[in-house]
Design a protein around this motif. Sequence first.
Motif, mmCIF file in Angstrom:
data_model
loop_
_atom_site.group_PDB
_atom_site.id
_atom_site.type_symbol
_atom_site.label_atom_id
_atom_site.label_comp_id
_atom_site.label_asym_id
_atom_site.label_seq_id
_atom_site.Cartn_x
_atom_site.Cartn_y
_atom_site.Cartn_z
ATOM 1 N N LEU A 180 0.832 -1.102 -0.106
ATOM 2 C CA LEU A 180 0.185 0.081 -0.352
ATOM 3 C C LEU A 180 0.838 0.710 -0.077
ATOM 4 C CD1 LEU A 180 -2.631 1.006 0.033
ATOM 5 C CD2 LEU A 180 -2.745 0.586 2.390
ATOM 6 N N ALA A 183 2.436 1.758 -3.227
ATOM 7 C CA ALA A 183 0.768 2.345 -3.991
ATOM 8 C C ALA A 183 0.844 3.724 -4.027
ATOM 9 C CB ALA A 183 -0.587 1.466 -4.010
ATOM 10 N N GLU A 190 -6.243 2.886 -2.041
ATOM 11 C CA GLU A 190 -6.411 1.917 -0.673
ATOM 12 C C GLU A 190 -8.202 1.330 -1.766
ATOM 13 O OE1 GLU A 190 -6.334 5.745 2.103
ATOM 14 O OE2 GLU A 190 -7.148 5.760 0.013
ATOM 15 N N ILE A 193 -4.516 -0.131 -5.874
ATOM 16 C CA ILE A 193 -2.954 -0.334 -5.566
ATOM 17 C C ILE A 193 -2.420 -1.553 -7.367
ATOM 18 C CG2 ILE A 193 -3.714 -1.501 -3.303
ATOM 19 C CD1 ILE A 193 -3.275 -4.489 -4.269
ATOM 20 N N TRP A 330 -9.301 -0.113 2.624
ATOM 21 C CA TRP A 330 -8.210 -0.662 1.845
ATOM 22 C C TRP A 330 -8.476 -2.529 2.630
ATOM 23 C CZ3 TRP A 330 -4.587 -2.270 0.153
ATOM 24 C CH2 TRP A 330 -3.261 -3.072 1.431
ATOM 25 N N THR A 333 -9.655 -4.267 -0.676
ATOM 26 C CA THR A 333 -8.448 -4.553 -0.873
ATOM 27 C C THR A 333 -7.821 -5.483 -0.428
ATOM 28 O OG1 THR A 333 -9.113 -2.390 -2.097
ATOM 29 C CG2 THR A 333 -7.111 -3.229 -2.385
#
Length: 350
Positions: A180, A183, A190, A193, A330, A333
């Motif tokens: 993350l 990213a 979030e 990525i 997040w 993800t």
Amino acid sequence: MKHHIWAFALALVLTATAASAASSVPQDLLRAAKAEGEVNSVGMPDTWANWKDTWRDLKVKFGLSHQDTDMSSAQEIAKFAAEKNSATADIGDVGFAFGPIAKKKGVTLPYKPTTWDDIPAWAKDKDGHWMLGYTGTIAFISNNNIVKNPPKTWQDLLDGDYKVTVGDVGSAAQANNAVLACAFATGGSEADISPALNLFAQLAKQGRLSLSDTSLANLEKGEVEMALLWDFNALNYRDSIDHDRFTVSIPRDGSIISGYATVINKYAKHPNAAKLAREYILSDAGQINLARGYARPIRTNITLPADVQNMLLPNEQYSNAKPIGDFDTWNRTARKLSRLWQERVLIHMQ
């Protein structure tokens, strides 16, 4: 003689701080915890964020013996769920994203410590099922004997000729947050990525990606050339081995500030000892212990001793590091990360 005087004075300060922490704890909890006599943890080893000083204090001040089994955040929650009434663990330390997961799985025992009001609302479950004890920021650590031009940005990783160690993506919170952080620095978020997965896929295609867990032992042996770690782990490893042998820095183009939360096992054999451990972790003394392990205390009203403040990286290195802004996104993800990592990155491993 000066050293002995200083050591004696420090011991008095630590004793007084620990005594102060104990005085604010409910006496019935103290008695119950002492009667249980032990607390067993998972994912809280001595070398991580200086847990050893907290376990030492709990033994000296309250008579609690301790044993830890190191494992990832996902493994900790799975262990709580699998063992149930045959529990061998009382308390664990899990990555931020895993606190809500542990609560949802129904394996946590809520408990609000006496310092509850000092913990920011964003850093705790409203009912006390989990709460951050400290924060960390993803950092780079490089072995200067191998990496002659230590990376300062994520783009630098692609331009290097060394192996990049990331760890167990999909399971370990440190590795997940490294993805993350990448990213954030490369135009992702979030929810997206992909830029980070693309970068790691390029490293994999070059044969320069390592999935090993970084440890004090393999760093010292020179088996890790460059790694992505929480700043508190990287700084601890550097200073435990040789300050001049390693370069530690926060990537200039961006990183993530996150943290770790204590979770008390719903099925704990020593629930009161686990509650007392949480009390101590979030006391002044416990927060300073974590800072001595290079972690940044969650309670911002703590005054750190000058020698502890000097152990940390300069504040300006954190100018492009930011916390997670959308935790729900997040979490969604992160639940897909194992599959995405397999499909987008591991497929290219040589």
